[in-house]
Design a protein around this motif. Structure first.
Motif, PDB file in Angstrom:
ATOM      1  N   THR A  40       3.569   3.050  -1.340  1.00  0.00           N
ATOM      2  CA  THR A  40       3.127   1.838  -0.645  1.00  0.00           C
ATOM      3  C   THR A  40       1.638   1.956  -0.338  1.00  0.00           C
ATOM      4  O   THR A  40       1.065   3.051  -0.352  1.00  0.00           O
ATOM      5  CB  THR A  40       3.882   1.675   0.685  1.00  0.00           C
ATOM      6  N   GLU A  41       1.024   0.842  -0.043  1.00  0.00           N
ATOM      7  CA  GLU A  41      -0.387   0.859   0.361  1.00  0.00           C
ATOM      8  C   GLU A  41      -0.598   1.753   1.576  1.00  0.00           C
ATOM      9  O   GLU A  41      -1.585   2.466   1.677  1.00  0.00           O
ATOM     10  CB  GLU A  41      -0.869  -0.566   0.687  1.00  0.00           C
ATOM     11  N   GLU A  42       0.372   1.705   2.502  1.00  0.00           N
ATOM     12  CA  GLU A  42       0.243   2.467   3.753  1.00  0.00           C
ATOM     13  C   GLU A  42       0.217   3.975   3.496  1.00  0.00           C
ATOM     14  O   GLU A  42      -0.308   4.740   4.309  1.00  0.00           O
ATOM     15  CB  GLU A  42       1.416   2.147   4.707  1.00  0.00           C
ATOM     16  N   HIS A  62     -10.052   2.609  -0.838  1.00  0.00           N
ATOM     17  CA  HIS A  62      -9.581   1.263  -1.184  1.00  0.00           C
ATOM     18  C   HIS A  62      -8.164   1.357  -1.728  1.00  0.00           C
ATOM     19  O   HIS A  62      -7.906   2.105  -2.666  1.00  0.00           O
ATOM     20  CB  HIS A  62     -10.519   0.608  -2.196  1.00  0.00           C
ATOM     21  N   LYS A  63      -7.268   0.583  -1.128  1.00  0.00           N
ATOM     22  CA  LYS A  63      -5.855   0.677  -1.500  1.00  0.00           C
ATOM     23  C   LYS A  63      -5.611  -0.142  -2.768  1.00  0.00           C
ATOM     24  O   LYS A  63      -4.857  -1.112  -2.790  1.00  0.00           O
ATOM     25  CB  LYS A  63      -4.952   0.209  -0.363  1.00  0.00           C
ATOM     26  N   ILE A  64      -6.328   0.273  -3.820  1.00  0.00           N
ATOM     27  CA  ILE A  64      -6.259  -0.410  -5.115  1.00  0.00           C
ATOM     28  C   ILE A  64      -5.842   0.644  -6.134  1.00  0.00           C
ATOM     29  O   ILE A  64      -6.618   1.542  -6.449  1.00  0.00           O
ATOM     30  CB  ILE A  64      -7.640  -0.965  -5.528  1.00  0.00           C
ATOM     31  N   GLN A  72      -8.887  13.832   1.706  1.00  0.00           N
ATOM     32  CA  GLN A  72      -7.617  13.582   2.413  1.00  0.00           C
ATOM     33  C   GLN A  72      -6.543  13.141   1.419  1.00  0.00           C
ATOM     34  O   GLN A  72      -5.398  13.602   1.478  1.00  0.00           O
ATOM     35  CB  GLN A  72      -7.799  12.496   3.486  1.00  0.00           C
ATOM     36  N   ALA A  73      -6.917  12.250   0.512  1.00  0.00           N
ATOM     37  CA  ALA A  73      -5.965  11.768  -0.489  1.00  0.00           C
ATOM     38  C   ALA A  73      -5.515  12.905  -1.400  1.00  0.00           C
ATOM     39  O   ALA A  73      -4.338  12.994  -1.767  1.00  0.00           O
ATOM     40  CB  ALA A  73      -6.591  10.641  -1.310  1.00  0.00           C
TER      41      ALA A  73
END
Length: 441
Positions: free
Chosen positions: A391-393, A399-401, A75-76
């Motif tokens: 943004t993290e969103e 993991h939003k790292i 997805q990313a």
């Protein structure tokens, strides 16, 4: 399925940006018209180009899916305009060093591919006899480490292991990808006493490690006429070695990653483990040389080496660079991160092949990387002039790292099309599981 037609003033076709209408149906490109068709969707000045290909990704499934997984990683990828990834043989458990393990990985990926995925086999001490079966099953290359990989179940190879394996790999004409760091002992320094210092971490993995390892791989490439690929080149001192080997006619290629041209050691704060990767991100002057190496053809293409980990394994709270997992989460930012880093160094026309046709050629994916009739309908539509604060969103990986959070990146992805189907549009995933296996048999 109905044929779809997309027009843009800037379609990447015949190695240039030009007006065209691209028609596709049932996953393939059916026609290209060099003018606007009346019934075509008009993308105006947005770029329509082949989907981005990232040939260096760690998905970590099966076995470490709490780190990532095919569902989130792909997805990313789609959110970043990437339509094909090649998954590395380690960080998953079991590692892809036997045919049985490879079949387990294929099984684990079923129903979770939002973009296309190919796979590498792993070379570790003692598994040379397993390589042929994995080649027959469709892996697109073989990966080895010349230093500890970070995982005990994927040990590094020695020169003796390479002597045994390279004739087999050469026979099948697939690339051997090498993590090039070579050392006998730790660098004398006080990193142990300063585990949160980025400069101490940088000093602990000097350029010489890379340079020596590249020398070894060139020597072995010359001896065995085995296709060798140097992954994530970070030492600019290794560039002249690679250039000489290419001029000699050796079958050698090399990549670097977005992080090595976007970030610079001088700007990395201490106790911030999101920047830790191996080899380390080096100084600005070094990284400027890496950028120039794309223009001379010494570096062939760009990858991400997406290597995510959960917050505790990344030592986010402690900032301990000595203990933290080494790897940067960046699968979503190959296109916009790399373009932001390179837009003052090269034109779009010079940049686009670095993320499309050149990686496609490397993995021998004849149906990908260019827009031609009969090829796969994998596209990204994006605007390189628009920018976006990350943004993290906005992040789709698990993991939003990531060091790309709070970076203002040039290039907004409008739509990603995989095998003729819209997978990403308007900041969301539209159609799932449209990816396919990319197996080279």
């Amino acid at each position: 399925m109905q044929e779809r037609k997309i027009y843009s003033n800037r379609v990447w076709v015949d190695n240039k940006l030009q007006r065209a209408t691209v028609c596709f149906n049932n996953g393939s490109i059916t026609a290209i018209h060099y003018e606007k068709q009346n019934d075509a969707e008009n993308m105006a000045d947005a770029i329509l180009m082949p989907g981005v290909i990232d040939v260096h990704v760690h998905v970590n499934e099966p076995g470490r899916t709490e780190w990532e997984g095919f569902e989130t990683a792909t997805q990313a990828a789609a959110a970043g305009g990437t339509t094909t990834i090649i998954d590395m043989p380690l960080n998953a458990s079991p590692v892809t060093t036997t045919l049985a393990n490879f079949k387990e990985k294929l099984e684990a990926s079923k129903g979770k591919l939002n973009v296309n995925a190919g796979f590498y086999a792993g070379l570790v001490p003692g598994n040379s006899s397993h390589l042929e079966a994995m080649f027959q099953a469709g892996v697109v290359g073989v990966k080895c480490f010349l230093t500890h990989s970070g995982l005990d179940e994927f040990p590094n190879v020695t020169e003796a292991d390479l002597e045994e394996a390279m004739p087999i790999i050469a026979k099948f004409n697939v690339p051997l990808l090498a993590h090039c760091e070579l050392y006998d002992s730790e660098v004398a320094g006080d990193f142990d006493e300063n585990p949160t210092s980025y400069q101490h971490y940088l000093a602990s993995r000097p350029k010489q490690w890379e340079n020596d390892a590249v020398d070894l791989m060139i020597r072995m490439c010359r001896k065995h006429k085995c296709q060798v690929h140097i992954v994530h080149v970070a030492s600019a001192e290794a560039l002249s070695k690679i250039e000489s080997a290419k001029n000699e006619g050796l079958p050698i290629t090399a990549e670097t990653c977005t992080q090595y041209i976007y970030f610079n050691a001088e700007d990395i704060p201490d106790a911030n483990t999101i920047y830790k990767c191996a080899p380390p991100i080096r100084e600005k002057a070094n990284n400027e040389q890496l950028k120039q190496a794309f223009l001379t053809g010494v570096l062939d293409f760009i990858t991400t080496d997406h290597s995510p980990a959960p917050p505790n394994i990344k030592e986010i709270d402690t900032g301990n660079l000595k203990k933290a997992w080494g790897g940067i989460a960046g699968i979503q930012f190959l296109l916009n991160g790399s373009w932001t880093a390179l837009k003052n160094t090269m034109t779009l026309e010079q940049f686009i092949p670095l993320v499309t046709s050149k990686p496609a050629h490397f993995i021998k994916a004849a149906s990908k990387g260019t827009i031609e009739v009969g090829k796969d309908a994998d596209f990204v539509i994006w605007n390189p002039k628009e920018s976006q604060m990350i943004t993290e969103e906005a992040i789709f990986f698990k993991h939003k790292i990531s060091p790309y959070i709070n970076q203002n990146l040039s290039g907004v992805i409008l739509e990603t099309i995989v095998n003729g189907e819209t997978v990403y549009k308007n900041q969301s995933i539209k159609n799932k599981n449209k990816g396919q296996w990319l197996l080279q048999k």
